[in-house]
Design a protein around this motif. Structure first.
Motif, mmCIF file in Angstrom:
data_model
loop_
_atom_site.group_PDB
_atom_site.id
_atom_site.type_symbol
_atom_site.label_atom_id
_atom_site.label_comp_id
_atom_site.label_asym_id
_atom_site.label_seq_id
_atom_site.Cartn_x
_atom_site.Cartn_y
_atom_site.Cartn_z
ATOM 1 N N ASN A 182 0.834 -1.202 0.000
ATOM 2 C CA ASN A 182 0.000 0.000 0.000
ATOM 3 C C ASN A 182 0.867 1.250 0.000
ATOM 4 O OD1 ASN A 182 -2.904 0.756 0.100
ATOM 5 N ND2 ASN A 182 -2.251 1.907 1.897
ATOM 6 N N THR A 183 2.071 1.128 0.531
ATOM 7 C CA THR A 183 3.013 2.243 0.570
ATOM 8 C C THR A 183 3.859 2.322 -0.694
ATOM 9 O OG1 THR A 183 3.160 2.064 2.980
ATOM 10 C CG2 THR A 183 4.946 3.237 1.866
ATOM 11 N N ALA A 184 4.328 1.156 -1.182
ATOM 12 C CA ALA A 184 5.312 1.150 -2.274
ATOM 13 C C ALA A 184 4.723 0.868 -3.643
ATOM 14 C CB ALA A 184 6.391 0.108 -1.976
ATOM 15 N N GLY A 185 3.595 0.171 -3.691
ATOM 16 C CA GLY A 185 3.028 -0.250 -4.965
ATOM 17 C C GLY A 185 3.333 -1.709 -5.251
ATOM 18 N N LEU A 186 2.819 -2.193 -6.379
ATOM 19 C CA LEU A 186 3.025 -3.583 -6.793
ATOM 20 C C LEU A 186 3.756 -3.607 -8.129
ATOM 21 C CD1 LEU A 186 -0.443 -4.984 -5.652
ATOM 22 C CD2 LEU A 186 1.784 -5.626 -4.718
ATOM 23 N N GLY A 187 3.341 -4.469 -9.052
ATOM 24 C CA GLY A 187 4.028 -4.547 -10.341
ATOM 25 C C GLY A 187 3.305 -5.471 -11.288
ATOM 26 N N ILE A 188 4.022 -5.927 -12.314
ATOM 27 C CA ILE A 188 3.364 -6.683 -13.382
ATOM 28 C C ILE A 188 2.952 -8.084 -12.958
ATOM 29 C CG2 ILE A 188 4.434 -5.386 -15.248
ATOM 30 C CD1 ILE A 188 6.377 -7.763 -15.617
ATOM 31 N N ALA A 230 12.713 -12.990 -12.718
ATOM 32 C CA ALA A 230 13.773 -13.139 -13.715
ATOM 33 C C ALA A 230 13.737 -12.005 -14.732
ATOM 34 C CB ALA A 230 13.632 -14.484 -14.418
ATOM 35 N N PHE A 231 12.525 -11.639 -15.187
ATOM 36 C CA PHE A 231 12.406 -10.532 -16.140
ATOM 37 C C PHE A 231 12.853 -9.221 -15.511
ATOM 38 C CE2 PHE A 231 9.742 -6.859 -17.256
ATOM 39 C CZ PHE A 231 10.260 -6.600 -18.522
ATOM 40 N N ASN A 232 12.343 -8.915 -14.335
ATOM 41 C CA ASN A 232 12.666 -7.635 -13.691
ATOM 42 C C ASN A 232 14.157 -7.508 -13.387
ATOM 43 O OD1 ASN A 232 10.076 -6.556 -13.693
ATOM 44 N ND2 ASN A 232 9.575 -7.316 -11.648
ATOM 45 N N ALA A 233 14.791 -8.628 -13.061
ATOM 46 C CA ALA A 233 16.214 -8.599 -12.708
ATOM 47 C C ALA A 233 17.134 -8.673 -13.924
ATOM 48 C CB ALA A 233 16.534 -9.749 -11.760
ATOM 49 N N GLY A 234 16.616 -9.168 -15.036
ATOM 50 C CA GLY A 234 17.439 -9.310 -16.233
ATOM 51 C C GLY A 234 18.238 -10.586 -16.274
ATOM 52 N N VAL A 235 17.924 -11.561 -15.437
ATOM 53 C CA VAL A 235 18.711 -12.791 -15.416
ATOM 54 C C VAL A 235 18.238 -13.791 -16.469
ATOM 55 C CG1 VAL A 235 19.263 -12.582 -12.972
ATOM 56 C CG2 VAL A 235 17.260 -13.908 -13.661
ATOM 57 N N HIS A 236 17.265 -13.388 -17.282
ATOM 58 C CA HIS A 236 16.844 -14.259 -18.369
ATOM 59 C C HIS A 236 17.900 -14.299 -19.469
ATOM 60 C CE1 HIS A 236 15.581 -10.160 -19.053
ATOM 61 N NE2 HIS A 236 15.428 -10.390 -20.334
ATOM 62 N N SER A 264 2.429 0.503 -13.447
ATOM 63 C CA SER A 264 3.190 1.753 -13.363
ATOM 64 C C SER A 264 4.270 1.716 -12.293
ATOM 65 C CB SER A 264 2.242 2.930 -13.091
ATOM 66 O OG SER A 264 1.604 2.785 -11.827
ATOM 67 N N MET A 265 4.131 0.848 -11.292
ATOM 68 C CA MET A 265 5.114 0.758 -10.210
ATOM 69 C C MET A 265 6.136 -0.344 -10.429
ATOM 70 S SD MET A 265 4.786 3.131 -7.972
ATOM 71 C CE MET A 265 4.420 4.240 -9.345
ATOM 72 N N ASN A 266 6.024 -1.079 -11.527
ATOM 73 C CA ASN A 266 6.997 -2.143 -11.788
ATOM 74 C C ASN A 266 8.387 -1.544 -11.981
ATOM 75 O OD1 ASN A 266 6.940 -5.158 -12.289
ATOM 76 N ND2 ASN A 266 8.136 -4.499 -14.071
ATOM 77 N N PRO A 267 9.433 -2.184 -11.467
ATOM 78 C CA PRO A 267 10.779 -1.587 -11.553
ATOM 79 C C PRO A 267 11.324 -1.494 -12.974
ATOM 80 C CG PRO A 267 10.901 -3.819 -10.681
ATOM 81 C CD PRO A 267 9.451 -3.436 -10.702
ATOM 82 N N VAL A 268 10.792 -2.293 -13.898
ATOM 83 C CA VAL A 268 11.194 -2.257 -15.299
ATOM 84 C C VAL A 268 9.941 -2.054 -16.144
ATOM 85 C CG1 VAL A 268 12.240 -3.544 -17.199
ATOM 86 C CG2 VAL A 268 13.125 -3.824 -14.868
ATOM 87 N N GLU A 269 9.983 -1.104 -17.054
ATOM 88 C CA GLU A 269 8.811 -0.864 -17.896
ATOM 89 C C GLU A 269 8.711 -1.972 -18.952
ATOM 90 O OE1 GLU A 269 6.870 2.585 -20.788
ATOM 91 O OE2 GLU A 269 8.609 3.038 -19.525
ATOM 92 N N PRO A 270 7.615 -2.737 -18.943
ATOM 93 C CA PRO A 270 7.525 -3.867 -19.875
ATOM 94 C C PRO A 270 6.950 -3.449 -21.222
ATOM 95 C CG PRO A 270 5.628 -3.878 -18.430
ATOM 96 C CD PRO A 270 6.466 -2.689 -18.021
ATOM 97 N N THR A 271 7.317 -4.184 -22.244
ATOM 98 C CA THR A 271 6.715 -4.013 -23.566
ATOM 99 C C THR A 271 5.665 -5.097 -23.768
ATOM 100 O OG1 THR A 271 8.286 -5.512 -24.643
ATOM 101 C CG2 THR A 271 8.917 -3.181 -24.455
ATOM 102 N N TYR A 272 4.950 -4.992 -24.866
ATOM 103 C CA TYR A 272 3.982 -6.028 -25.235
ATOM 104 C C TYR A 272 4.694 -7.374 -25.320
ATOM 105 C CZ TYR A 272 0.253 -8.396 -27.824
ATOM 106 O OH TYR A 272 -0.735 -9.272 -28.208
ATOM 107 N N GLN A 273 5.845 -7.397 -25.960
ATOM 108 C CA GLN A 273 6.590 -8.635 -26.150
ATOM 109 C C GLN A 273 7.061 -9.228 -24.817
ATOM 110 O OE1 GLN A 273 7.069 -5.812 -27.950
ATOM 111 N NE2 GLN A 273 6.088 -6.574 -29.837
ATOM 112 N N ASP A 274 7.395 -8.358 -23.865
ATOM 113 C CA ASP A 274 7.837 -8.847 -22.556
ATOM 114 C C ASP A 274 6.719 -9.609 -21.843
ATOM 115 O OD1 ASP A 274 10.384 -7.675 -22.807
ATOM 116 O OD2 ASP A 274 9.673 -5.771 -21.979
#
Length: 376
Positions: free
Chosen positions: A238-244, A273-279, A357-367
């Motif tokens: 509630n303070t920080a937000g969520l993500g995809i 994995a997506f948010n961290a880039g370890v893919h 909008s609060m996800n640490p990485v902005e995703p594309t359609y393909q993501d």
């Protein structure tokens, strides 16, 4: 200048339901899960309320993922009863419905501001302390997260007696929902020292106690710790937000009608994995979020010689927990209809979901499409 506010009074511990004895001479609109109508839980609550010379009306027409029509029926019932006070008893659907009913009734019929008391009977949504409510448009197959400070309950009662007999599958699904709340809040764009403290504590409690709660209905300590962790995770997001993770779960759940917490559990490793880039096959594509997940690995005393290894260790630990809870790793068992049109609907809804909008990485359609492919 920034602000952090925790607006809910929490009553917890042994006999926390005794707080209801302080409620006197109120007209109370009670929104609850329908299965609770004939239970000892409701009878106990009504006995407390009767000692205070209160009158009440039950609205027990709540269904999972409350649709707009369900909320509308509640608004009409609330208008006719004209309450002074609202109590919601149940899981996330009951709490979401109560919040939406109260807020819409005020706006449509200019009703007075009504205090809300939340009594959760599952451990996962965190809705008892958040400004969120999720309602569903069944015709469009879309979930709409509502957000407003007026949706935050003024009071919450956390009593372990209310969650002792929850079915194992719901313990697992809701517990993983709570974990996803905490993990997403920890990596979210608006994460801060206050939300981090809540998220870290929730994550430690869930890894320590969720398997015990799942395996043993009589482990009261484990169930209480998981119940508290759910609320801590609610404060955190509630303070920080969520993500995809939640955006995709909202969109997929509205389409496939799979429990929300289960979808979150299935999605979580792929989203991390997506948010961290370890893919990627090397460590040259790590994102700043990788450091956050690696910190969680260290929090749990997992191997983390560098950021990439820390992220992978944390992902493996999430997968191990998911397996302990008998949650599948993908959606193959559901034999879902899936085609390009359905994929477009889910991806578009995910990208437009307010959590994105609060996800640490902005995703594309393909993501988003690639994440969906991984869990199919």
């Amino acid at each position: 200048m920034k602000k952090v506010a925790f607006q809910t009074d929490i009553y917890y511990g042994k006999n926390a339901l005794d707080y209801l004895k302080t409620v006197h001479e109120q007209r109370i609109f009670i929104v609850l899960d329908p299965f609770l109508q004939e239970t000892k839980i409701l009878k106990k609550i009504e006995n407390y309320l009767s000692t205070g010379n209160n009158t009440w009306q039950l609205f027990a027409e709540v269904v999972p993922d409350p649709p707009i029509e369900n909320v509308t029926a509640g608004v009409e019932a609330m208008r006719d009863f004209e309450p002074d006070f609202v109590i919601t008893i149940g899981g996330g659907s009951a709490m979401d419905a109560a919040k939406a009913i109260k807020d819409i009734a005020k706006k449509v019929y200019a009703m007075k501001e009504l205090p809300l008391l939340a009594i959760p009977t599952t451990s996962g949504t965190g809705s008892e302390v958040t400004s969120y409510s999720v309602i569903t448009d069944q015709n469009k197959g879309v979930k709409y997260p509502l957000t407003a400070d007026s949706l935050i309950p003024e009071t919450t009662i956390l009593d372990v007696v209310l969650v002792k007999t929850v079915p194992k599958s719901i313990v697992a699904d809701t517990g993983m929902d709570a974990l996803t709340h905490a993990v997403e809040a920890y990596a979210a764009k608006n994460a801060n020292d206050f939300s981090d403290a809540m998220a870290e504590k929730a994550i430690r409690l869930l890894f320590d106690y969720l398997p015990k709660s799942y395996q043993n209905e009589e482990d009261e300590e484990a169930k209480e710790k998981v119940h508290h962790a759910s609320t801590l995770a609610g404060f955190a997001f509630n303070t920080a937000g969520l993500g995809i993770n939640h955006s995709i779960a909202h969109a997929s759940g509205a389409r496939f009608h799979i429990p929300h917490g289960r979808l979150n559990a299935i999605l979580l490793p792929s989203v991390i994995a997506f948010n961290a880039g370890v893919h990627q096959n090397d460590n040259q594509h790590l994102t700043p979020a990788a450091g956050r997940y690696a910190s969680l690995a260290r929090l749990l005393n997992l191997p983390a010689t560098n950021q990439a290894s820390g992220v992978r260790s944390f992902i493996k630990e999430v997968e191990k927990l998911r397996k302990k809870l008998d949650i599948p790793a993908n959606l193959k068992a559901y034999q879902l209809e899936y085609n390009d049109e359905i994929e477009r609907e889910i991806v578009d809804a995910s990208l437009n979901d307010s959590c994105t909008s609060m996800n640490p990485v902005e995703p594309t359609y393909q993501d988003i499409a690639a994440i969906l492919k991984k869990i199919r």
